[in-house]
Design a protein around this motif. Structure first.
Motif, PDB file in Angstrom:
ATOM      1  N   LYS A 110       0.811  -1.223   0.000  1.00  0.00           N
ATOM      2  CA  LYS A 110       0.000   0.000   0.000  1.00  0.00           C
ATOM      3  C   LYS A 110       0.848   1.279   0.000  1.00  0.00           C
ATOM      4  O   LYS A 110       0.326   2.372  -0.147  1.00  0.00           O
ATOM      5  CB  LYS A 110      -0.925  -0.001   1.227  1.00  0.00           C
ATOM      6  CG  LYS A 110      -1.974  -1.103   1.130  1.00  0.00           C
ATOM      7  CD  LYS A 110      -2.602  -1.426   2.461  1.00  0.00           C
ATOM      8  CE  LYS A 110      -3.557  -0.344   2.904  1.00  0.00           C
ATOM      9  NZ  LYS A 110      -4.376  -0.813   4.053  1.00  0.00           N
ATOM     10  N   GLY A 111       2.151   1.111   0.198  1.00  0.00           N
ATOM     11  CA  GLY A 111       3.045   2.275   0.219  1.00  0.00           C
ATOM     12  C   GLY A 111       3.791   2.423  -1.087  1.00  0.00           C
ATOM     13  O   GLY A 111       3.782   3.474  -1.711  1.00  0.00           O
ATOM     14  N   HIS A 115       7.421   4.989  -0.318  1.00  0.00           N
ATOM     15  CA  HIS A 115       6.970   5.052   1.076  1.00  0.00           C
ATOM     16  C   HIS A 115       7.406   3.845   1.916  1.00  0.00           C
ATOM     17  O   HIS A 115       6.677   3.412   2.805  1.00  0.00           O
ATOM     18  CB  HIS A 115       5.451   5.211   1.119  1.00  0.00           C
ATOM     19  CG  HIS A 115       4.973   6.378   0.317  1.00  0.00           C
ATOM     20  ND1 HIS A 115       5.351   7.662   0.617  1.00  0.00           N
ATOM     21  CD2 HIS A 115       4.223   6.459  -0.804  1.00  0.00           C
ATOM     22  CE1 HIS A 115       4.826   8.482  -0.283  1.00  0.00           C
ATOM     23  NE2 HIS A 115       4.140   7.786  -1.153  1.00  0.00           N
ATOM     24  N   ALA A 117       8.631   1.695   4.711  1.00  0.00           N
ATOM     25  CA  ALA A 117       8.741   1.897   6.156  1.00  0.00           C
ATOM     26  C   ALA A 117       8.910   0.539   6.817  1.00  0.00           C
ATOM     27  O   ALA A 117       8.381  -0.463   6.327  1.00  0.00           O
ATOM     28  CB  ALA A 117       7.486   2.584   6.698  1.00  0.00           C
ATOM     29  N   LEU A 124      11.256   5.002   9.757  1.00  0.00           N
ATOM     30  CA  LEU A 124       9.958   5.657   9.970  1.00  0.00           C
ATOM     31  C   LEU A 124       9.241   5.923   8.665  1.00  0.00           C
ATOM     32  O   LEU A 124       8.047   6.192   8.654  1.00  0.00           O
ATOM     33  CB  LEU A 124      10.156   6.962  10.733  1.00  0.00           C
ATOM     34  CG  LEU A 124      10.694   6.795  12.158  1.00  0.00           C
ATOM     35  CD1 LEU A 124      10.915   8.153  12.793  1.00  0.00           C
ATOM     36  CD2 LEU A 124       9.750   5.956  13.006  1.00  0.00           C
ATOM     37  N   ASN A 127       9.734   9.225   1.940  1.00  0.00           N
ATOM     38  CA  ASN A 127       8.785  10.303   1.725  1.00  0.00           C
ATOM     39  C   ASN A 127       8.732  10.754   0.279  1.00  0.00           C
ATOM     40  O   ASN A 127       9.760  10.936  -0.355  1.00  0.00           O
ATOM     41  CB  ASN A 127       9.159  11.481   2.624  1.00  0.00           C
ATOM     42  CG  ASN A 127       7.926  12.141   3.176  1.00  0.00           C
ATOM     43  OD1 ASN A 127       7.079  12.593   2.404  1.00  0.00           O
ATOM     44  ND2 ASN A 127       7.787  12.154   4.481  1.00  0.00           N
ATOM     45  N   ILE A 129       7.504  13.598  -0.557  1.00  0.00           N
ATOM     46  CA  ILE A 129       7.560  15.062  -0.573  1.00  0.00           C
ATOM     47  C   ILE A 129       8.979  15.479  -0.168  1.00  0.00           C
ATOM     48  O   ILE A 129       9.447  15.123   0.911  1.00  0.00           O
ATOM     49  CB  ILE A 129       6.534  15.661   0.414  1.00  0.00           C
ATOM     50  CG1 ILE A 129       5.130  15.093   0.174  1.00  0.00           C
ATOM     51  CG2 ILE A 129       6.539  17.185   0.346  1.00  0.00           C
ATOM     52  CD1 ILE A 129       4.507  15.394  -1.173  1.00  0.00           C
ATOM     53  N   ALA A 132      10.222  16.566   3.541  1.00  0.00           N
ATOM     54  CA  ALA A 132       9.177  16.412   4.568  1.00  0.00           C
ATOM     55  C   ALA A 132       9.578  15.469   5.700  1.00  0.00           C
ATOM     56  O   ALA A 132       9.045  15.564   6.806  1.00  0.00           O
ATOM     57  CB  ALA A 132       7.879  15.934   3.924  1.00  0.00           C
ATOM     58  N   PRO A 135      11.678  17.226   9.463  1.00  0.00           N
ATOM     59  CA  PRO A 135      11.078  17.525  10.775  1.00  0.00           C
ATOM     60  C   PRO A 135      10.553  16.282  11.492  1.00  0.00           C
ATOM     61  O   PRO A 135      10.538  16.249  12.726  1.00  0.00           O
ATOM     62  CB  PRO A 135       9.932  18.492  10.446  1.00  0.00           C
ATOM     63  CG  PRO A 135       9.781  18.531   8.982  1.00  0.00           C
ATOM     64  CD  PRO A 135      11.028  17.990   8.372  1.00  0.00           C
ATOM     65  N   ILE A 136      10.166  15.276  10.750  1.00  0.00           N
ATOM     66  CA  ILE A 136       9.664  14.049  11.387  1.00  0.00           C
ATOM     67  C   ILE A 136      10.806  13.370  12.160  1.00  0.00           C
ATOM     68  O   ILE A 136      10.611  12.896  13.285  1.00  0.00           O
ATOM     69  CB  ILE A 136       9.023  13.122  10.328  1.00  0.00           C
ATOM     70  CG1 ILE A 136       7.758  13.797   9.775  1.00  0.00           C
ATOM     71  CG2 ILE A 136       8.703  11.744  10.917  1.00  0.00           C
ATOM     72  CD1 ILE A 136       7.098  13.081   8.621  1.00  0.00           C
ATOM     73  N   VAL A 138      13.273  14.934  13.440  1.00  0.00           N
ATOM     74  CA  VAL A 138      13.491  15.787  14.610  1.00  0.00           C
ATOM     75  C   VAL A 138      12.520  15.385  15.732  1.00  0.00           C
ATOM     76  O   VAL A 138      12.891  15.343  16.908  1.00  0.00           O
ATOM     77  CB  VAL A 138      13.329  17.280  14.226  1.00  0.00           C
ATOM     78  CG1 VAL A 138      13.273  18.174  15.455  1.00  0.00           C
ATOM     79  CG2 VAL A 138      14.486  17.707  13.320  1.00  0.00           C
ATOM     80  N   ALA A 166      10.877  23.211   5.181  1.00  0.00           N
ATOM     81  CA  ALA A 166      10.879  22.146   6.191  1.00  0.00           C
ATOM     82  C   ALA A 166      12.300  21.873   6.687  1.00  0.00           C
ATOM     83  O   ALA A 166      12.516  21.640   7.878  1.00  0.00           O
ATOM     84  CB  ALA A 166      10.266  20.868   5.620  1.00  0.00           C
ATOM     85  N   GLU A 169      13.352  24.872   8.996  1.00  0.00           N
ATOM     86  CA  GLU A 169      12.597  24.873  10.253  1.00  0.00           C
ATOM     87  C   GLU A 169      13.050  23.728  11.151  1.00  0.00           C
ATOM     88  O   GLU A 169      13.188  23.889  12.364  1.00  0.00           O
ATOM     89  CB  GLU A 169      11.098  24.760   9.948  1.00  0.00           C
ATOM     90  CG  GLU A 169      10.571  25.982   9.203  1.00  0.00           C
ATOM     91  CD  GLU A 169       9.054  26.011   9.108  1.00  0.00           C
ATOM     92  OE1 GLU A 169       8.386  25.303   9.874  1.00  0.00           O
ATOM     93  OE2 GLU A 169       8.545  26.760   8.253  1.00  0.00           O
ATOM     94  N   ALA A 170      13.287  22.587  10.535  1.00  0.00           N
ATOM     95  CA  ALA A 170      13.695  21.408  11.314  1.00  0.00           C
ATOM     96  C   ALA A 170      15.083  21.614  11.914  1.00  0.00           C
ATOM     97  O   ALA A 170      15.324  21.273  13.071  1.00  0.00           O
ATOM     98  CB  ALA A 170      13.672  20.168  10.428  1.00  0.00           C
TER      99      ALA A 170
END
Lengths: 332, 330
Positions: A110-111, A115, A117, A124, A127, A129, A132, A135-136, A138, A166, A169-170
């Motif tokens: 499904k990923g 994707h 994981a 985790l 991605n 994007i 993206a 920050p995850i 972090v 992102a 910011e991260a």
């Protein structure tokens, strides 16, 4: 800024006589290469959906970095992320099954390629994007710090991601909260189809880490030993509570952004030149020069890996499709 | 026997946070000015002193960064409650909310859960103009993978927030800035309100009025006016958009045969259209009149208070719509 930005230089004694490390690195890099080559084959046969973003040429980064990580350390990766997943210990069968959208895949089909994981391995998620996942990671580091587990988080992203909000910011958040996270920028010189130098004036993207007062290291991303050693410093810093580090691994994507990319943005000569500097070829020479592994052992491992990849790919091609009930599971 | 107490909507939310933080050390708060300052609407007042800066984390102004961090923390064992100061600012972090939080569980084939609450506040009514007054609940409800809670009273806010924090999936919890000082009865004993249960705020037999958040109070005022004309309106507060308790609405329509939907969000493409469509699909034969919608005008929200009031739904608009649904002359 000067002290915050370092250019890593490989010590002469690095991995001296360490056959175990050499074998591990040789095995992982070849496993990634063989896996990615097989994916192109399967993609050409129309067995995969979407786009295929190959990791060929960047194997030393994933390999050298992940040799420093524990199974329960967290990573986030990009859509070019099977290399890092393999280096983190992912099972090639389950990866192939996911690439082919089968029930046995890591994400039950499904990923898909963008994707990947695996919770048990701390992966985790890859991605779709750009930037993206930063920050995850972090946030995962925040958990590790809060629960005092001794784990760290590490995030892989490309040069293009350093122009995303992102990313900035991260980095700032991780610096301010002094989190156990390592930022690994794989600078393969092209942000999708645009040369990074056309969209960014910084010669060294690691400057951007230093700008947030994060110690930042530029390393030769095609030298698995250098990547390993540079990342070791960063991982140790994170684990001992000293906060984040950024690694810029300078490397090169030997194939297009995705399968079918006409690569009009670069010359054949440039690619040919980088083929001479590619990480697997280089490491073979290192193993021979430093008498870490001999020709026979190198070939033996390589052949064994290609055979193994053939077998698991075949098995994955025979795996079941997910049942239609899967459409409605795992939504919440 | 429950103790009767009257507290404000803001205090009720503060209590929910405090109780859940006490109950579970994994509950942490992230957001702008939520620590020493106590939040711009004072919802997190006192929590820093009580739980410390490891659990009440003041963040830089970077909604993408700290929302993403909340997601990563949720994926690895924490239960973060992220405060995004104004719902309008969630738009800065939409990739993290819609592409990351909402899809992580599905994309990973169920391996990863994201027990994250994003608390924010929306709505107009105090001259905050176009970028600080929106009602954006439908945007979140439109993307599968998120639950959406929009409470109207102190009692509901507390019980729903406590349940939201115990959910295993991302929950968007949208408060209303005009309700923070509104008082209501909240028992001192612990209680939870499950997500997906609408609430009849007033019973009636003549027309069903469905709403949520601040508009519920406008609907109740409208119902009182209608009562003076001999019309008994039933007011249903959906409380959560996802899950949507359509059954309660259908049951009410089976009784009243008339439906008016009221939301503060702009009328076009709002959740009212969804509820109207579902009712005509599933209860067409019960209807004695077209389903009517009352919503804000399809324009950005003007600063001038007179203009703002005119463009947002008012009690008069709801009364008129109910009369229309009953084919009474307006």
């Amino acid at each position: 800024m000067g002290q915050l930005l370092q250019f890593f230089e490989l010590g002469e004694q690095t991995w001296h006589g360490d056959q175990r490390k050499a074998e591990e690195a040789w095995r992982t890099m070849n496993l990634i290469r063989a896996f990615e080559e097989k994916c192109i084959e399967l993609y050409k046969q129309g067995l995969m959906g979407g786009s295929l973003h190959s990791y060929i040429g960047q194997e030393a980064v994933a390999t050298g970095v992940c040799m420093n990580l524990n199974t329960d350390d967290y990573i986030t990766i990009s859509y070019r992320g099977r290399g890092q997943a393999i280096a983190k210990g992912a099972d090639p069968y389950k990866l192939f099954a996911e690439m082919l959208g089968r029930k046995d895949g890591y994400c039950k089909g499904k990923g898909g390629p963008m994707h990947i994981a695996c919770r048990e391995l701390g992966i985790l998620g890859a991605n779709g994007i750009v930037g993206a996942g930063i920050p995850i990671a972090v946030g995962a580091a925040l958990t590790a710090k809060n629960k005092k587990t001794g784990q760290i988080a590490l995030t892989f992203f490309g040069d293009g991601a350093t122009n995303q909000g992102a990313f900035h910011e991260a980095l700032n958040l991780a610096a301010v909260l002094k989190l156990p996270v390592v930022f690994v920028c794989e600078n393969n010189l092209y942000a999708e189809m645009t040369p990074i130098k056309h969209s960014t004036l910084n010669e060294d993207l690691a400057e951007r880490g230093a700008a947030y007062r994060i110690p930042s290291i530029v390393v030769d991303g095609n030298d698995v030993r250098a990547v390993h050693e540079a990342t070791k410093t960063a991982v140790d810093r994170a684990r001992s509570g000293e906060g984040p580090t950024l690694i810029e691994a300078k490397t090169y994507r030997l194939v297009g952004h995705m399968f079918g990319d006409p690569e009009t943005y670069r010359t054949k000569e440039e690619v040919a030149e980088w083929r001479q500097k590619e990480p697997i070829k280089r490491f073979r020479q290192v193993c021979l020069d430093e008498k870490l592994l001999d020709e026979d052992r190198l070939d033996e491992i390589q052949n064994q890996i290609y055979k193994e990849i053939d077998t698991v790919a075949k098995r994955a091609m025979e795996a079941d499709q997910p049942g239609m009930e899967e459409i409605f599971t795992d939504v919440y | 026997m429950s103790t009767k107490r009257v507290i404000t909507y803001a205090e009720a939310i503060n209590e929910a946070l405090r109780e859940e933080m006490k109950a579970d050390p994994n509950v942490i708060l992230l957001g702008e000015d939520i620590g020493a300052y106590g939040g711009v609407f004072k919802v997190t007042k006192g929590l820093l002193d009580e739980f410390g800066s490891d659990r009440v984390i003041d963040t830089p102004i970077s909604e993408t960064g700290f929302t993403g961090a909340g997601i990563g923390a949720a994926m690895t064992g924490m239960k973060p409650v992220v405060e995004i100061m104004w719902v309008d600012f969630t738009l800065v972090a939409m990739d993290q909310i819609l592409n990351q939080a909402a899809k992580m569980t599905y994309m990973s084939g169920g391996q990863t859960k994201v027990p994250l609450v994003i608390r924010t506040q929306g709505g107009g009514g105090r001259g905050n103009a176009a970028q600080h007054s929106q009602s954006l609940e439908t945007m979140f409800a439109h993307v599968p993978g998120l639950k959406v809670v929009v409470p109207s009273t102190p009692y509901d806010a507390k019980g729903l927030l406590k349940s939201s924090i115990r959910e295993e999936c991302p929950v968007i919890f949208i408060e209303h800035k005009m309700l923070y000082n509104q008082k209501g009865e909240v028992p001192s004993e612990e209680y939870f309100i499950p997500l997906g249960q609408a609430d009849i705020k007033r019973e009636g037999k003549d027309v069903t009025i469905v709403s949520l958040s601040r508009m519920v109070h406008f609907c109740l005022d409208a119902a009182r006016e209608l009562q003076n004309e001999g019309i008994e309106a039933e007011v249903i507060d959906l409380r959560t958009l996802v899950p949507l308790d359509l059954e309660l609405v259908k049951k009410s329509v089976q009784k009243t045969h008339r439906l008016v939907i009221v939301h503060e969000a702009t009328r076009s493409y709002g959740w009212g259209a969804e509820v109207a469509a579902r009712i005509q699909e599933e209860a067409f034969d019960e209807l004695d009149a077209p389903v009517l919608r009352v919503g804000a005008e399809d324009v950005p929200i003007p600063y001038n208070l007179n203009l703002e009031k005119e463009m947002l739904p008012q009690v008069r608009d709801i009364v008129d719509a109910a009369r229309n649904a009953l084919y009474l002359s307006v």
